[in-house]
Design an enzyme around this catalytic site. Structure first.
Site, PDB file in Angstrom:
ATOM      1  N   ASP A  39       0.775  -1.254   0.000  1.00 48.98           N
ATOM      2  CA  ASP A  39       0.000   0.000   0.000  1.00 48.98           C
ATOM      3  C   ASP A  39       0.807   1.306   0.000  1.00 48.98           C
ATOM      4  OD1 ASP A  39      -1.584  -2.095   0.813  1.00 48.98           O
ATOM      5  OD2 ASP A  39      -2.184  -1.190   2.701  1.00 48.98           O
ATOM      6  N   GLU A 223     -10.593  -2.092   4.454  1.00 49.35           N
ATOM      7  CA  GLU A 223      -9.227  -1.621   4.703  1.00 49.35           C
ATOM      8  C   GLU A 223      -9.008  -0.252   4.050  1.00 49.35           C
ATOM      9  OE1 GLU A 223      -6.515  -5.500   5.172  1.00 49.35           O
ATOM     10  OE2 GLU A 223      -6.869  -5.020   3.078  1.00 49.35           O
TER      11      GLU A 223
END
Ligand code: FRU
Length: 498
Positions: A39, A223
């Site tokens: 990420d 998320e």
């Protein structure tokens, strides 16, 4: 202050990172200095410069105890490498410094907020995470974790909130100076929710409200949230795990979700529409920033968790970021287009107009692997085309196909023959808005990826490909008759220093 764990990572990346030649990396997509990247984190401006941190395991090309890698950019396309910013070196984050955000403090220091993960055995003897939110403060290169960490833990959760799944704070500072964070959590029904917190100083945080809940409708755990105003609307982004497919809108597994609605400080967030963010194969955990010129820019991990084992043998970096995209909201939908900075790298313009296509053709000057190409397809003649295929990264054996079927209104991405030697997901189809048989496809190729922007950003679809670089033919093919306009530029980053 640098701990031994952080210093070891910094020494390692300084020693081995330079061994990876530039030509083995994408020309303009961000990659880790060495090892594994997932990420984007802390994508934000600090002292006028754009910083991008990332989930990082420098020591191998697989996920491991999470560090934060660090990059900076002036144009969202060329990336300057900085030493790793965070390492898992405290009791509360010994199992990883998970995703988070960044903002500038009033005293000019940079605040990082991340999820600290501590793993321990639960009552059944199983390993289980405890996730809390922690902060570190620094000068844009070196960061010190705050002595009062964690700043948010179990006691700050609403009733029924999970301490195992409480992660990925995205932070920003409002015009009145208040800091806000949105954080993913799992509720008692087993699915996700997005929590909002607020702080006067960036260190003492309090719960504001639950912004939205999954209620088992869009996947499970939510998320990497983000939350921002755009074009008179409020946008909530999140990346749900364990999604079930819904028509051609959402696919199975880890997906992306864009909720558009209104926000009122009294009533909270009211959701009006739900859509996927990217309709391709590789896109997850996007984060946005507001640029000094007011643009809302989004970047994501250009990868799919379910296919991370399909990677080139012995690669020394794995995982790359998407091309940063400028966002807007039009007719209740999210519109995405490549950052305009890309246009500065366009060279060698090739234009073909009103070219009849019936069968498969090449066009002079149209080939390559690092390019920006716009193709407009129109029906023509009595036998209007039923399908249209653009093949890129093609040779006698390989190809990646973008196919449009006007009757179904679908675009399909197909990398079955891109050279990946694994039986993973290789195709994805999505619906586009019908325009009487006409479609405009902007295709951005970098060495290891393609990103397609449909009809001026109404849809975007990304995919990673590892086809060898010499494979660079492009063809156009119609079932029936079509007329095309093609405008193609090479993208030239060679010799450009960050
Ligand atoms: C999303 C994610 C985050 C987490 C991070 C760990 O891809 O699972 O929720 O913080 O990756 O690396």
């Amino acid at each position: 202050m640098s701990s031994d764990v952080l210093q070891k990572a910094r020494d390692f990346e300084a020693q081995y990172g330079p061994h990876i030649p530039d030509r083995e990396r994408p020309a303009f997509h961000a990659t880790p200095t060495i090892g594994w990247m997932n990420d984007p984190n802390g994508f934000s401006f600090y002292k006028g410069e754009c910083h991008l941190f990332y989930q990082y395991h420098p020591y191998s090309n697989v996920w491991g105890p999470m560090h934060w890698g660090h990059l900076k950019t002036r144009d969202f396309l060329r990336w300057e490498r900085l030493p790793a910013a965070l390492a898992p070196d405290q009791d509360y984050d010994a199992s990883g410094c998970f995703s988070g955000g960044a903002a500038e403090l009033p005293d000019g220091r940079q605040l990082l907020m991340y999820t600290g993960v501590r793993r321990s055995h639960n009552a059944d003897g199983f390993l289980q995470d405890v996730q809390t939110q922690c902060v570190a403060v620094g000068d844009g290169v070196n960061y010190e974790k705050w002595g009062g960490n964690p700043v948010l833990d179990a006691k700050d959760l609403p009733e029924g909130g999970s301490t195992i799944d409480f992660r990925d704070p995205k932070i920003w500072r409002d015009k009145d100076g208040t800091f806000y964070a949105v954080i993913g959590n799992r509720t008692a029904d087993g699915s996700g929710s997005i929590l909002m917190y607020r702080s006067r100083d960036g260190f003492k945080w309090e719960f504001v409200r639950t912004l939205d809940r999954c209620c088992n409708q869009y996947g499970k755990m939510w998320e990497c949230p983000d939350f921002f105003p755009l074009d008179g609307k409020q946008v909530l982004l999140t990346s749900p795990q364990d999604m079930k497919p819904v028509g051609l809108e959402f696919h199975a597994g880890n997906g992306t979700l864009c909720l558009i609605g209104d926000y009122d400080t009294e009533k909270g967030f009211t959701r009006q529409s739900a859509q996927a963010i990217d309709y391709g194969l590789d896109f997850y955990a996007p984060q946005t920033l507001e640029a000094p010129d007011g643009r809302r820019i989004m970047i994501a991990w250009m990868q799919n968790w379910d296919t991370v084992n399909a990677k080139p043998h012995h690669c020394r970096w794995f995982g790359q970021m998407s091309l940063p995209r400028e966002l807007s909201v039009r007719d209740g939908r999210l519109i995405q287009n490549p950052v305009r900075e890309l246009e500065a790298y366009r060279v060698r313009r090739v234009v073909h107009q009103n070219i009849p296509v019936c069968g498969e053709i090449n066009l002079p000057g149209v080939q390559g692997r690092v390019l920006d190409m716009t193709v407009t397809v129109r029906p023509t003649g009595p036998e209007r085309y039923r399908w249209f295929r653009i093949r890129v990264a093609k040779d006698g054996e390989h190809e990646t196909i973008i196919r449009y079927r006007p009757d179904q209104g679908t675009v399909k991405l197909d990398r079955i023959r891109s050279g990946l030697p694994r039986d993973i997901v290789h195709t994805r189809s999505f619906l586009v808005r019908p325009r009487d048989g006409e479609i405009k496809l902007r295709i951005v190729l970098d060495r290891y990826s393609l990103e397609v922007f449909v009809n001026d950003g109404e849809q975007a679809a990304s995919a990673v490909i590892y086809t060898r670089q010499e494979t660079d033919a492009i063809t156009f093919e119609a079932g029936g008759s079509a007329m095309v306009d093609v405008e193609k530029f090479d993208l030239d980053f060679v010799g450009q220093e960050a």
